[in-house]
Scaffold this active site. Structure first.
Site, PDB file in Angstrom:
ATOM      1  N   GLY B  53       0.859  -1.175   0.000  1.00  0.00           N
ATOM      2  CA  GLY B  53       0.000   0.000   0.000  1.00  0.00           C
ATOM      3  C   GLY B  53       0.894   1.223   0.000  1.00  0.00           C
ATOM      4  O   GLY B  53       1.548   1.507  -0.983  1.00  0.00           O
ATOM      5  N   TYR B  54       0.927   1.940   1.134  1.00  0.00           N
ATOM      6  CA  TYR B  54       1.768   3.138   1.257  1.00  0.00           C
ATOM      7  C   TYR B  54       1.460   4.139   0.155  1.00  0.00           C
ATOM      8  O   TYR B  54       2.362   4.601  -0.553  1.00  0.00           O
ATOM      9  CB  TYR B  54       3.268   2.779   1.205  1.00  0.00           C
ATOM     10  CG  TYR B  54       3.721   1.870   2.300  1.00  0.00           C
ATOM     11  CD1 TYR B  54       3.908   2.334   3.598  1.00  0.00           C
ATOM     12  CD2 TYR B  54       3.987   0.526   2.048  1.00  0.00           C
ATOM     13  CE1 TYR B  54       4.342   1.498   4.608  1.00  0.00           C
ATOM     14  CE2 TYR B  54       4.420  -0.326   3.048  1.00  0.00           C
ATOM     15  CZ  TYR B  54       4.591   0.165   4.328  1.00  0.00           C
ATOM     16  OH  TYR B  54       5.022  -0.674   5.325  1.00  0.00           O
ATOM     17  N   HIS B  55       0.189   4.430  -0.041  1.00  0.00           N
ATOM     18  CA  HIS B  55      -0.165   5.467  -0.995  1.00  0.00           C
ATOM     19  C   HIS B  55      -1.592   5.929  -0.720  1.00  0.00           C
ATOM     20  O   HIS B  55      -2.312   5.326   0.078  1.00  0.00           O
ATOM     21  CB  HIS B  55      -0.030   4.967  -2.448  1.00  0.00           C
ATOM     22  CG  HIS B  55      -0.993   3.879  -2.804  1.00  0.00           C
ATOM     23  ND1 HIS B  55      -0.666   2.541  -2.750  1.00  0.00           N
ATOM     24  CD2 HIS B  55      -2.279   3.924  -3.219  1.00  0.00           C
ATOM     25  CE1 HIS B  55      -1.702   1.821  -3.114  1.00  0.00           C
ATOM     26  NE2 HIS B  55      -2.701   2.636  -3.398  1.00  0.00           N
ATOM     27  N   SER B  56      -1.957   6.994  -1.388  1.00  0.00           N
ATOM     28  CA  SER B  56      -3.320   7.500  -1.365  1.00  0.00           C
ATOM     29  C   SER B  56      -3.731   7.776  -2.806  1.00  0.00           C
ATOM     30  O   SER B  56      -2.882   7.829  -3.695  1.00  0.00           O
ATOM     31  CB  SER B  56      -3.376   8.789  -0.544  1.00  0.00           C
ATOM     32  OG  SER B  56      -4.634   9.417  -0.702  1.00  0.00           O
TER      33      SER B  56
END
Lengths: 142, 142
Positions: B53-56
């Site tokens: 993940g580590y995102h928007s």
């Protein structure tokens, strides 16, 4: 076999550590598969020996994918019959109109994911084999 | 939490033998979830300790569902933070715009299925936390 075909999807892995992070399979409606995705369903918790399906659709198109294990699919018409083993999230089984299908041999904790081209419509189902066979003979003889 | 919410889907079981045949979860685009399903992806084969993940996203809406096990999701903004455990195919986590997300603690053989409102668009991603935080402070202060 007519109206049935296997599809390979991309399986995207981290180039630095493919094993650790597993793989991502992207599927875009009307691009990776031949229809817009109107409906999805999952089937999970199937016990050994359980078998589902036993129907055909007049118009609906679907793509079946096995997640977390392997699942067998019988696809059948009055003229042809095949058993396909789905055993990878990057493998899809396209099933078009007028195909009789049965799903079985779900491995423990596997999930069947189905992508469908239309919303649920009970009128599109053929749930009895004999009436299905009559319609299918005509359909595939055209 | 803003732009995040849990959703319960139907879990349809055979009235004659619920255990044996497992359950079916139907999800119709723009009906059971608030958008048309343009894209689906699955993530499988995650090893213990792996985190993704580590995102928007600026605009994308998604619904996350855990299949065949349990998965934890951290959802975060500059103002709020929560860890949600997904452990049923009939439970969805809606994530709207401007939410930072990380996925971890995948149980063995679990698969994360994600339904998305748009096709893949790299320009919609925020992949670094600091620029994300600046945009998100402004977005959530409106």
């Amino acid at each position: 076999m007519k109206n049935v075909r296997l599809m390979d999807f991309r399986y995207i892995q981290d180039p630095d550590d493919a094993e650790f992070y597993g793989g991502l399979v992207p599927i875009e409606g009307a691009r990776d598969i031949p229809f817009e995705i109107k409906r999805i369903y999952t089937i999970s918790g199937m016990q050994p020996g359980a078998r589902r399906g036993y129907h055909s659709h007049r118009d609906l198109e679907q793509v079946l994918i096995a997640l977390g294990g392997s699942i067998k699919i019988l696809v059948k018409t009055p003229f042809e019959e095949e058993v396909i083993t789905l055993d990878s999230p990057a493998k899809g089984l396209y099933i078009g109109p007028m195909i009789w299908r049965e799903m079985f041999d779900f491995s423990p904790n596997s999930t069947l994911m189905v992508l469908a081209s239309k919303y649920y419509n009970e009128g599109d189902y053929l749930r009895e084999y004999e009436p299905y066979e009559r319609e299918a003979r005509e359909y595939f003889s055209k």
